[in-house]
Design a protein around this motif. Structure first.
Motif, PDB file in Angstrom:
ATOM      1  N   ALA A 239      -0.776   2.527   9.974  1.00  0.00           N
ATOM      2  CA  ALA A 239      -0.410   2.301   8.306  1.00  0.00           C
ATOM      3  C   ALA A 239       0.765   3.118   8.041  1.00  0.00           C
ATOM      4  CB  ALA A 239      -1.416   1.142   7.690  1.00  0.00           C
TER       5      ALA A 239
ATOM      6  N   GLU B 231       2.847  -1.684   8.823  1.00  0.00           N
ATOM      7  CA  GLU B 231       1.856  -1.389   9.513  1.00  0.00           C
ATOM      8  C   GLU B 231       2.590  -1.810  11.493  1.00  0.00           C
ATOM      9  OE1 GLU B 231       0.632  -5.585   9.673  1.00  0.00           O
ATOM     10  OE2 GLU B 231       1.474  -4.051   8.450  1.00  0.00           O
TER      11      GLU B 231
ATOM     12  N   LEU C  43      -6.753  -4.001   6.405  1.00  0.00           N
ATOM     13  CA  LEU C  43      -5.276  -3.756   6.146  1.00  0.00           C
ATOM     14  C   LEU C  43      -5.121  -4.755   5.054  1.00  0.00           C
ATOM     15  CD1 LEU C  43      -2.075  -3.401   6.987  1.00  0.00           C
ATOM     16  CD2 LEU C  43      -2.655  -5.451   8.179  1.00  0.00           C
TER      17      LEU C  43
END
Length: 92
Positions: free
Chosen positions: A9, A77, A60
């Motif tokens: 990411a 990502e 995330l």
């Protein structure tokens, strides 16, 4: 049993010199992920995490919506297969 994944990411915003990598490391270790967080020359932070898809999704979500230090303007990502070789979660 779920197959492990690798999530890379890139976090944009005011995320350098504010403790963001340390915060990310703490969350990743709590979740049980392996990998690292590092500053990039353009002001972003790169986060590489390996673990189950569910664990990576949790990190995330925290990167996007958690009470992070600094200010997150966006997260991009990509997903792949784990490469291994990590012991814990490092700050680079």
């Amino acid at each position: 049993m779920t197959e492990d994944v690798r999530m890379t990411a890139w976090v944009r915003g005011s995320v350098q010199q504010v403790g963001f990598r340390w915060w990310t490391r703490s969350r990743a270790l709590e979740i049980g992920l392996l990998g690292y967080a590092s500053n990039l020359g353009d002001g972003r932070v790169q986060v590489v995490a390996e673990g189950s898809r569910e664990q990576c999704d949790e990190l995330l979500h925290l990167l996007r919506h958690g009470d992070t230090p600094g200010r997150v303007d966006g997260v991009t990502e990509i997903w792949g297969k784990p490469e291994g070789g990590y012991e814990g979660f490092a700050i680079r």
